[in-house]
Scaffold this motif. Structure first.
Motif, PDB file in Angstrom:
ATOM      1  N   ALA A   1       0.810  -1.218   0.000  1.00 50.58           N
ATOM      2  CA  ALA A   1       0.000   0.000   0.000  1.00 50.58           C
ATOM      3  C   ALA A   1       0.841   1.265   0.000  1.00 50.58           C
ATOM      4  CB  ALA A   1      -0.942   0.000   1.206  1.00 50.58           C
ATOM      5  N   GLY A   2       2.127   1.180   0.423  1.00 48.65           N
ATOM      6  CA  GLY A   2       2.979   2.364   0.374  1.00 48.65           C
ATOM      7  C   GLY A   2       3.663   2.658   1.689  1.00 48.65           C
ATOM      8  N   VAL A   3       3.662   3.927   2.054  1.00 50.57           N
ATOM      9  CA  VAL A   3       4.321   4.396   3.274  1.00 50.57           C
ATOM     10  C   VAL A   3       3.323   4.367   4.428  1.00 50.57           C
ATOM     11  CG1 VAL A   3       5.454   6.361   4.387  1.00 50.57           C
ATOM     12  CG2 VAL A   3       5.931   5.831   1.985  1.00 50.57           C
ATOM     13  N   VAL A   4       3.732   3.766   5.537  1.00 48.70           N
ATOM     14  CA  VAL A   4       2.856   3.581   6.693  1.00 48.70           C
ATOM     15  C   VAL A   4       3.354   4.412   7.870  1.00 48.70           C
ATOM     16  CG1 VAL A   4       1.983   1.916   8.386  1.00 48.70           C
ATOM     17  CG2 VAL A   4       2.269   1.233   5.983  1.00 48.70           C
ATOM     18  N   SER A   5       2.460   5.180   8.464  1.00 51.58           N
ATOM     19  CA  SER A   5       2.716   5.799   9.768  1.00 51.58           C
ATOM     20  C   SER A   5       2.078   4.921  10.826  1.00 51.58           C
ATOM     21  CB  SER A   5       2.113   7.206   9.841  1.00 51.58           C
ATOM     22  OG  SER A   5       2.921   8.148   9.175  1.00 51.58           O
ATOM     23  N   ALA A   6       2.890   4.393  11.720  1.00 59.22           N
ATOM     24  CA  ALA A   6       2.419   3.486  12.765  1.00 59.22           C
ATOM     25  C   ALA A   6       2.634   4.142  14.126  1.00 59.22           C
ATOM     26  CB  ALA A   6       3.165   2.161  12.695  1.00 59.22           C
ATOM     27  N   ILE A   7       1.556   4.327  14.864  1.00 58.19           N
ATOM     28  CA  ILE A   7       1.610   5.027  16.152  1.00 58.19           C
ATOM     29  C   ILE A   7       1.051   4.102  17.216  1.00 58.19           C
ATOM     30  CG2 ILE A   7       0.884   7.087  17.413  1.00 58.19           C
ATOM     31  CD1 ILE A   7       0.412   8.428  14.671  1.00 58.19           C
ATOM     32  N   ALA A   8       1.888   3.782  18.219  1.00 60.48           N
ATOM     33  CA  ALA A   8       1.525   2.780  19.222  1.00 60.48           C
ATOM     34  C   ALA A   8       1.220   3.419  20.571  1.00 60.48           C
ATOM     35  CB  ALA A   8       2.652   1.765  19.375  1.00 60.48           C
TER      36      ALA A   8
ATOM     37  N   VAL B   1       4.568  16.358  15.691  1.00 64.93           N
ATOM     38  CA  VAL B   1       5.151  15.169  15.064  1.00 64.93           C
ATOM     39  C   VAL B   1       4.044  14.214  14.616  1.00 64.93           C
ATOM     40  CG1 VAL B   1       6.500  13.082  15.530  1.00 64.93           C
ATOM     41  CG2 VAL B   1       7.386  15.324  16.194  1.00 64.93           C
ATOM     42  N   GLY B   2       3.063  14.012  15.482  1.00 63.46           N
ATOM     43  CA  GLY B   2       1.927  13.186  15.103  1.00 63.46           C
ATOM     44  C   GLY B   2       1.157  13.782  13.942  1.00 63.46           C
ATOM     45  N   GLU B   3       1.080  15.099  13.898  1.00 66.68           N
ATOM     46  CA  GLU B   3       0.386  15.762  12.796  1.00 66.68           C
ATOM     47  C   GLU B   3       1.093  15.523  11.472  1.00 66.68           C
ATOM     48  OE1 GLU B   3       0.225  19.771  14.176  1.00 66.68           O
ATOM     49  OE2 GLU B   3      -1.565  19.441  15.413  1.00 66.68           O
ATOM     50  N   VAL B   4       2.431  15.569  11.489  1.00 68.69           N
ATOM     51  CA  VAL B   4       3.176  15.266  10.268  1.00 68.69           C
ATOM     52  C   VAL B   4       2.897  13.836   9.828  1.00 68.69           C
ATOM     53  CG1 VAL B   4       5.488  14.931   9.300  1.00 68.69           C
ATOM     54  CG2 VAL B   4       5.013  16.942  10.712  1.00 68.69           C
ATOM     55  N   MET B   5       2.919  12.915  10.770  1.00 68.95           N
ATOM     56  CA  MET B   5       2.748  11.507  10.433  1.00 68.95           C
ATOM     57  C   MET B   5       1.363  11.188   9.897  1.00 68.95           C
ATOM     58  SD  MET B   5       4.786   9.656  13.582  1.00 68.95           S
ATOM     59  CE  MET B   5       4.457   7.999  12.964  1.00 68.95           C
ATOM     60  N   THR B   6       0.362  11.980  10.266  1.00 69.75           N
ATOM     61  CA  THR B   6      -1.009  11.682   9.855  1.00 69.75           C
ATOM     62  C   THR B   6      -1.518  12.561   8.715  1.00 69.75           C
ATOM     63  OG1 THR B   6      -1.825  13.112  11.640  1.00 69.75           O
ATOM     64  CG2 THR B   6      -1.679  10.759  12.095  1.00 69.75           C
TER      65      THR B   6
END
Length: 501
Positions: free
Chosen positions: A162-169, A232-237
């Motif tokens: 699917a491509g590039v994944v942002s994973a937030i745990a 940082v979370g905003e960039v990732m999402t």
């Protein structure tokens, strides 16, 4: 401790500068920053270590590295190489198991017992599961031939990354949550930016260090961040180069992430909150019920989204069951997580303990009966196993996620009423039923709107079983083949059938 001595020789422990220190992984390089933030040992309240506090620049660099690795390397198409790298990561975690165990107990507050299960050893198996699944998983499907407009056409479907994944745990099970996102996304051929929770950053960063130092995973394929900055979370999402967002955490934050991802129509996976019910039918063994309910809610101090935090009991058996559960809860051993005799450790922070205690006090004010517990224990962030009886099913304590060792007992009148109460929730993550009649129990389970369900204590939490919820407990499924498919796109092909000459 021996494990800390081992870490010290590898340069990961620096007592003079605040204990354990880890590094970011960005574009294949392990990166230290001048700006750091502390990670506390929740069993003592003392600083255990420091993590780099990444900012927007680091987040953008990680996204750009992941995009570049996806677009310019053969990672997404080289299945055999991906299997090899997953096998290497699995072995690296096994080789460093005892160091990871010490880190898990110190940073997460997980008991030694839990590290032999879902806090550490079981999640390592997720990597092997996806490496093995990738060996046999069909990445193409033949749809056969069809005649259209007088011509034959052959059709097939191929599945690709699917491509590039942002994973937030989230913080509660950091290794399990990280690997449940990382392993399937890598197996699918995606590249990843992984961010651990600010409460437990060191374990996630340790994973990045193992990847950099013990695997052949190419630069940029995996990037690991730690940060306290919302930006940082905003960039990732929101970054246009991110294709998929996978998030585990609270429902309010999940809603914000879903809204943020909407502008670029990213695929979103959300594993959110729960308020699961354990239904005790009138023919159940109440002694078994008491033990199961008491020890379940105290697992990792109640910090589990799928734990059954509502105990639904027949009204005429309420007091009898409450007395039995209370007796069990009062004997749950809690304390120093490194002590193998301890079953329950601390809550993750003073902030979380304040939240739990506030909800308990408000529940009592609203009419619930405090049977046992409801007390803070220091040093550290411990909270006594707590039992609330005669709980109104519409009250805050019965509707909102507590994330603490607090069990709410709710009386019901008949099976239909029990099902109604169980389903009266914004959440639908898990649940369970106890009954001497398995067919009756299964019939009840089929009426409960949740993504997972336990019959008489059955354990569904293994890598080959899909995990996720209904309603506001989230979107999508982690683990199993379904978890792999969260990170795959389907491309349909068609070509005319050329007659042989």
């Amino acid at each position: 401790m021996a494990a800390q001595e081992t870490l010290a020789t590898s340069g990961e422990v620096n007592p003079a500068s605040g204990g354990v220190r880890k590094r970011l992984l960005i574009d294949g390089e392990l990166v230290s920053l001048d700006k750091t933030f502390p990670s506390l040992n929740p069993a003592t309240g003392e600083v255990y270590g420091h993590a780099p506090d990444a900012g927007v620049a680091e987040a953008k660099a990680a996204v750009e590295a992941a995009r570049r690795a996806f677009d310019t390397t053969d990672w997404s198409t080289n299945v055999e190489f991906r299997i090899k790298c997953l096998d290497q990561l699995h072995q690296a975690m096994l080789d460093n198991l005892e160091d990871l165990r010490e880190l898990t107990m110190a940073e997460v507050g997980a008991t030694r017992l839990l590290t032999h299960g879902n806090q550490l050893e079981a999640p390592i198996g997720i990597i092997k599961y996806y490496a093995d699944l990738l060996r046999t998983y069909p990445l193409s499907e033949d749809l056969g031939e069809v005649e259209l407009s007088g011509k034959l056409h052959r059709r097939w479907v191929e599945k690709e990354a699917a491509g590039v994944v942002s994973a937030i745990a989230a913080y509660n099970y950091p290794t399990q949550l990280a690997l449940a996102k990382l392993a399937p996304s890598l197996a699918a051929g995606c590249t990843v930016i992984l961010k651990g929770a600010p409460d437990t950053p060191l374990l996630t960063l340790a994973l990045g260090e193992l990847i950099a130092e013990h695997t052949d995973i190419p630069a940029g394929v995996v990037n690991v961040l730690s940060s306290t900055e919302i930006a940082v979370g905003e960039v990732m999402t929101t970054h246009p180069d991110v294709d998929v967002v996978s998030f585990t955490g609270s429902t309010p934050v999940g809603k914000k992430i879903m809204a943020a991802a909407a502008d670029t129509l990213k695929r979103v996976f959300l594993e959110l909150g729960g308020k699961s019910a354990l239904l005790v039918l009138d023919d159940a063994d109440f002694k078994t019920t008491a033990q199961f309910a008491a020890f379940s809610i105290c697992s990792h101090a109640g910090q589990g989204c799928a734990l059954t935090t509502r105990l639904l009991v027949p009204r005429d058996k309420h007091d009898e069951i409450v007395a039995m559960v209370s007796a069990m809860m009062e004997h749950v051993p809690y304390g120093d997580p490194t002590n193998p005799k301890m079953y329950m450790g601390p809550l993750i922070s003073e902030r979380q303990r304040d939240k739990v205690d506030g909800m308990v006090q408000r529940a009592v004010e609203a009419g619930a009966t405090l049977v046992t517990g409801g007390e803070r224990v220091s040093p550290g962030y411990f909270y006594k196993p707590t039992l609330l009886a005669n709980v109104d099913p519409s009250s805050e304590i019965a509707q909102d996620e507590v994330f603490g060792p607090v069990l709410a007992v709710i009386p019901y009148d008949g099976d239909d009423d029990a099902v109604r109460i169980a389903n009266d929730s914004q959440f639908g993550l898990s649940g369970g039923v106890l009954s001497a009649d398995e067919d009756r129990a299964i019939a009840i389970g089929r009426r409960i709107r949740t993504g997972t369900f336990s019959i008489n204590g059955g354990n569904y939490f293994t890598p080959d079983v899909p995990f996720g919820g209904y309603k506001q407990s989230g979107l999508g499924r982690e683990m199993s083949a379904s978890g792999l498919e969260e990170f795959l796109e389907q491309k349909a092909f068609a070509a005319p059938v050329v007659a042989a000459s």
